[in-house]
Enzyme design. Structure first.
Site, PDB file in Angstrom:
ATOM      1  N   THR A 145     -15.729 -14.536  15.892  1.00  0.00           N
ATOM      2  CA  THR A 145     -16.570 -13.603  14.948  1.00  0.00           C
ATOM      3  C   THR A 145     -15.747 -12.488  15.031  1.00  0.00           C
ATOM      4  OG1 THR A 145     -18.713 -12.162  15.074  1.00  0.00           O
ATOM      5  CG2 THR A 145     -17.365 -12.309  17.049  1.00  0.00           C
TER       6      THR A 145
ATOM      7  N   VAL B 257     -20.552 -16.494   8.766  1.00  0.00           N
ATOM      8  CA  VAL B 257     -19.525 -15.508   8.466  1.00  0.00           C
ATOM      9  C   VAL B 257     -19.632 -14.223   9.307  1.00  0.00           C
ATOM     10  CG1 VAL B 257     -18.555 -13.990   6.295  1.00  0.00           C
ATOM     11  CG2 VAL B 257     -19.382 -16.273   6.095  1.00  0.00           C
ATOM     12  N   CYS B 258     -18.466 -13.676   9.870  1.00  0.00           N
ATOM     13  CA  CYS B 258     -18.229 -12.528  10.773  1.00  0.00           C
ATOM     14  C   CYS B 258     -19.580 -12.551  11.855  1.00  0.00           C
ATOM     15  CB  CYS B 258     -18.566 -11.215   9.854  1.00  0.00           C
ATOM     16  SG  CYS B 258     -18.086  -9.789  10.527  1.00  0.00           S
ATOM     17  N   THR B 259     -20.405 -11.414  11.844  1.00  0.00           N
ATOM     18  CA  THR B 259     -21.327 -11.531  12.781  1.00  0.00           C
ATOM     19  C   THR B 259     -22.566 -12.674  12.675  1.00  0.00           C
ATOM     20  OG1 THR B 259     -22.417  -9.635  11.560  1.00  0.00           O
ATOM     21  CG2 THR B 259     -20.718  -9.168  13.344  1.00  0.00           C
TER      22      THR B 259
END
Length: 326
Positions: free
Chosen positions: A136, A116-118
């Site tokens: 990202t 998730v995300c970074t």
């Protein structure tokens, strides 16, 4: 995939709270839907961290995690949460190297490996994304490309699947990813029921660019990008070429290209297109605005051009964007 499916969510100090709790609530809601229907819950949810115990998020709220499973996450789904880039595990510390080695080992027998995300940086630093497509948060796309040039980093997708590896964009996109996994596991109707319960889109319209409208925030305050953006904004309805943009900045065309690449990672034409798209979105959010008016006032000229730009850049029609954000 046999049921129940084990969901292993990896957190570390400084993780973004919604990166973890958003996807977990999707799976928990799928369990709630199953129980309401008199069925056994399809998911077993585990929060894990190096050493276990209370792990504090960047919001100051802690989750209680179990230690990393010694036998890994064989057959299950591993999800790595994100954090600010300074808090992400890396090989700069003994603890970071150990965690990255564990992720690399655990990913092998896992049925799915997600971020998730970074959290994509963690998978990348563990050597799992080379030669693959990944995504990202839009603010960190350039950094991921620079740090890991062997990854085909997508700059607009909400989430990307490449084999058993799934990566998602910024923060709330983890819920979009989790819904896609529920759909894969349980079918469209089950995923739609979860989306209804959580008041979410089953498939969010458009890409993550629709939520990042200020390129100016990414530029140096006294840079060429800032100067050119200020010159372009009142002229977006006009026919503008790169020679005019270069003259406005008192630069050669070649130097303008180089400076914009350094500051914003865009070409002059891409910057102009982005500003026009941002203006079109802002116009469509206004009451009473028509698509034809937005096309003309944003410099796209015609409804056809605006529709084409929206489909190419956001993946939705202008009318669909207006219905959701107007």
């Amino acid at each position: 995939m046999p049921f129940p499916i084990d969901i292993w969510l990896l957190v570390f100090p400084g993780f973004v709270l919604l990166d973890a709790t958003g996807p977990l609530q999707v799976f928990a809601s799928a369990n709630d839907e199953a129980r309401d229907a008199g069925l056994p819950p399809p998911y077993r949810i585990h929060v894990i961290a190096a050493g276990g115990g209370a792990v504090t998020s960047s919001a100051g709220v802690a989750l209680v995690a179990a230690p990393l499973p010694r036998r890994g996450v064989s057959g299950g789904t591993l999800i790595v949460s994100g954090a600010g880039t300074a808090d992400l595990p890396s090989d700069a510390s003994t603890e970071g190297r150990a965690l990255l080695r564990w992720v690399a080992r655990a990913a092998g027998p896992a049925a799915r490996c997600c971020s998730v995300c970074t959290g994509a940086f963690v998978l990348a630093r563990a050597g799992l994304l080379d030669g693959r497509r990944a995504v990202t948060h839009w603010q960190d796309v350039a950094a991921l490309r620079t740090e890991h040039p062997a990854i085909a980093v997508q700059d607009d997708a909400i989430h990307v699947k490449d084999g058993k590896f799934h990566t998602s964009a910024g923060i709330s996109a983890g819920m979009d990813l989790a819904l896609s996994l529920v759909e894969q596991d349980l079918g469209r109707e089950a995923a739609l029921a979860v989306a209804r319960r959580m008041v979410l889109f089953l498939k969010r319209p458009g890409g993550q660019r629709q939520f990042s409208t200020e390129l100016l925030a990414q530029s140096e305050t006294d840079g060429v990008g800032t100067k050119l953006i200020a010159w372009l904004r009142p002229r977006l309805q006009l026919a503008i070429d790169v020679e005019q943009m270069a003259a406005a900045c008192a630069l050669s065309v070649r130097t303008l290209h180089r400076r914009l690449r350094e500051e914003l990672d865009v070409t002059p034409a891409q910057l102009l297109a982005q500003l026009r798209m941002e203006l079109a979105c802002q116009l469509l959010e206004r009451p009473g605005m028509t698509v034809k008016q937005a096309a003309r006032r944003s410099g796209h000229g015609s409804e056809y051009n605006l529709r084409r730009a929206f489909v190419l850049r956001l993946g939705v029609l202008p009318s669909e964007y207006q219905a959701r954000f107007g």
